[in-house]
Design a protein around this motif. Structure first.
Motif, mmCIF file in Angstrom:
data_model
loop_
_atom_site.group_PDB
_atom_site.id
_atom_site.type_symbol
_atom_site.label_atom_id
_atom_site.label_comp_id
_atom_site.label_asym_id
_atom_site.label_seq_id
_atom_site.Cartn_x
_atom_site.Cartn_y
_atom_site.Cartn_z
ATOM 1 N N TRP A 114 0.763 -1.123 -0.076
ATOM 2 C CA TRP A 114 0.038 -0.154 -0.107
ATOM 3 C C TRP A 114 0.779 1.181 -0.185
ATOM 4 N N TRP A 115 1.414 1.584 -1.151
ATOM 5 C CA TRP A 115 2.507 2.668 -1.036
ATOM 6 C C TRP A 115 1.730 3.964 -0.680
ATOM 7 N N LEU A 116 0.697 4.303 -0.947
ATOM 8 C CA LEU A 116 0.019 5.692 -0.387
ATOM 9 C C LEU A 116 -0.679 5.505 0.781
ATOM 10 N N ALA A 117 -0.440 4.400 1.589
ATOM 11 C CA ALA A 117 -1.108 4.497 2.909
ATOM 12 C C ALA A 117 -0.553 5.205 3.821
ATOM 13 N N PRO A 118 -1.208 6.026 4.769
ATOM 14 C CA PRO A 118 -2.727 5.548 4.910
ATOM 15 C C PRO A 118 -3.692 6.537 4.261
ATOM 16 N N PHE A 119 -3.149 7.395 3.357
ATOM 17 C CA PHE A 119 -4.030 8.250 2.701
ATOM 18 C C PHE A 119 -4.927 7.786 1.555
ATOM 19 N N ILE A 120 -4.326 6.638 0.975
ATOM 20 C CA ILE A 120 -5.354 6.071 -0.079
ATOM 21 C C ILE A 120 -5.297 4.602 -0.124
ATOM 22 N N ASP A 121 -6.182 3.903 0.181
ATOM 23 C CA ASP A 121 -6.251 2.580 0.394
ATOM 24 C C ASP A 121 -6.435 1.704 -0.749
ATOM 25 N N ARG A 122 -4.940 1.753 -1.416
ATOM 26 C CA ARG A 122 -4.987 0.763 -2.744
ATOM 27 C C ARG A 122 -3.561 0.259 -2.627
ATOM 28 N N PRO A 123 -3.571 -1.196 -2.978
ATOM 29 C CA PRO A 123 -2.293 -1.592 -3.070
ATOM 30 C C PRO A 123 -1.723 -1.684 -4.514
ATOM 31 N N PHE A 124 -0.384 -1.863 -4.472
ATOM 32 C CA PHE A 124 0.291 -1.880 -5.716
ATOM 33 C C PHE A 124 1.211 -2.992 -6.066
ATOM 34 N N ALA A 125 1.360 -3.881 -6.957
ATOM 35 C CA ALA A 125 2.402 -4.742 -7.240
ATOM 36 C C ALA A 125 2.963 -4.725 -8.897
ATOM 37 N N LEU A 126 3.910 -5.075 -8.898
ATOM 38 C CA LEU A 126 4.589 -5.112 -10.361
ATOM 39 C C LEU A 126 3.830 -6.121 -10.962
ATOM 40 N N ALA A 127 3.654 -7.391 -10.424
ATOM 41 C CA ALA A 127 2.861 -8.468 -11.244
ATOM 42 C C ALA A 127 2.245 -9.490 -10.034
ATOM 43 N N THR A 128 1.251 -9.885 -10.527
ATOM 44 C CA THR A 128 0.606 -10.954 -9.889
ATOM 45 C C THR A 128 0.890 -12.408 -10.066
ATOM 46 N N VAL A 129 0.903 -13.190 -9.189
ATOM 47 C CA VAL A 129 1.228 -14.608 -9.010
ATOM 48 C C VAL A 129 -0.064 -15.391 -9.335
ATOM 49 N N PRO A 130 -0.453 -16.013 -10.475
ATOM 50 C CA PRO A 130 -1.757 -16.641 -10.736
ATOM 51 C C PRO A 130 -1.555 -17.947 -9.873
ATOM 52 N N ALA A 131 -2.861 -18.280 -9.255
ATOM 53 C CA ALA A 131 -3.017 -19.306 -8.407
ATOM 54 C C ALA A 131 -3.422 -20.673 -9.143
ATOM 55 N N LEU A 132 -2.096 -21.672 -9.699
ATOM 56 C CA LEU A 132 -2.343 -22.419 -10.660
ATOM 57 C C LEU A 132 -2.155 -23.790 -10.171
ATOM 58 N N TYR A 133 -1.277 -23.776 -8.834
ATOM 59 C CA TYR A 133 -0.913 -24.975 -8.446
ATOM 60 C C TYR A 133 -1.111 -25.239 -6.833
ATOM 61 N N HIS A 134 -1.012 -26.372 -6.334
ATOM 62 C CA HIS A 134 -1.296 -26.444 -4.979
ATOM 63 C C HIS A 134 -0.084 -27.328 -4.216
ATOM 64 N N PRO A 135 0.483 -26.949 -3.357
ATOM 65 C CA PRO A 135 0.192 -25.968 -2.256
ATOM 66 C C PRO A 135 0.552 -24.575 -2.884
ATOM 67 N N TRP A 136 0.130 -23.522 -2.357
ATOM 68 C CA TRP A 136 0.173 -22.119 -2.590
ATOM 69 C C TRP A 136 1.678 -21.817 -2.938
ATOM 70 N N TRP A 137 2.683 -22.485 -2.226
ATOM 71 C CA TRP A 137 3.941 -21.699 -2.515
ATOM 72 C C TRP A 137 4.509 -22.330 -3.702
ATOM 73 N N LEU A 138 4.027 -23.309 -4.582
ATOM 74 C CA LEU A 138 4.656 -23.908 -5.612
ATOM 75 C C LEU A 138 4.235 -22.670 -6.863
ATOM 76 N N ASN A 139 3.224 -21.933 -6.598
ATOM 77 C CA ASN A 139 2.758 -20.922 -7.633
ATOM 78 C C ASN A 139 4.028 -19.945 -7.412
ATOM 79 N N PHE A 140 4.590 -19.464 -6.277
ATOM 80 C CA PHE A 140 5.706 -18.653 -6.230
ATOM 81 C C PHE A 140 6.931 -19.184 -6.778
ATOM 82 N N LEU A 141 7.167 -20.380 -6.556
ATOM 83 C CA LEU A 141 8.546 -21.194 -6.942
ATOM 84 C C LEU A 141 8.484 -21.307 -8.506
#
Ligand SMILES: [Zn+2]
Length: 179
Positions: A114-141
């Motif tokens: 939340w780069w502009l917190a506490p003034f603006i309630d909006r998160p920022f991320a360069l990319a999103t990791v799609p939830a394709l695999y299980h367990p969750w950490w495999l998506n990141f790996l």
């Protein structure tokens, strides 16, 4: 970011130590504050698990707010600039807070910050990791961003094993030419 924070702190401390070595001379303490800053924002995980019972994304805590770390960095720079306290304490404080701020930059690659917190309630991320695999950490790996983490580990490993450059040998005749 999962495994990249500590290596990033190591790289920061290792590369910047030479600049301050004349003023502090305590490599181990310098390295400690660099590494500690690199993981300090994630100390909020204790609160997240033990008190908040995982009810809020821990990046929504002030400990992951850029404005909080910029405030700390400002204080550290003031401490460093103060001639009476311009010592190890100021240098350690600047290193710790810069390392903490880098933590947020790295978190923001695939984790919401939340780069502009506490003034603006909006998160920022360069990319999103799609939830394709299980367990969750495999998506990141298996995501490209994990390659960046491995690069940080490799960079830190390179600096760890790299031989220190030979310190310049004092030349007793260096000033003769000026006489
Ligand atoms: Zn974090």
């Amino acid at each position: 970011m999962i495994i990249g924070h500590l290596p990033a702190g190591y790289v920061l401390a290792k590369l910047s130590y030479r600049k301050f070595s004349g003023q502090i001379g305590h490599y181990r303490w310098y390295m400690f504050w660099g590494l500690f800053g690199a993981v300090a924002p994630d100390l909020d995980m204790f609160y997240f698990h033990l008190i908040d019972h995982r009810s809020t994304h821990h990046h929504r805590y002030f400990s992951h707010f850029p404005i909080f770390w910029l405030g700390l960095l400002s204080g550290a720079l003031l401490l460093y600039a103060n001639t009476r306290t311009r010592s190890r304490l100021g240098i350690y404080a600047v290193l710790f807070t810069v390392s903490g701020f880098i933590h947020l930059l790295l978190d923001s690659i695939v984790g919401d910050i939340w780069w502009l917190a506490p003034f603006i309630d909006r998160p920022f991320a360069l990319a999103t990791v799609p939830a394709l695999y299980h367990p969750w950490w495999l998506n990141f790996l298996l995501h490209w961003s994990f390659g960046l983490e491995l690069l940080l580990v490799a960079w830190a490993g390179y600096l760890w094993f790299k031989k220190p450059a030979a310190s310049p040998v004092a030349n007793p005749q260096a000033k003769v030419g000026n006489a």
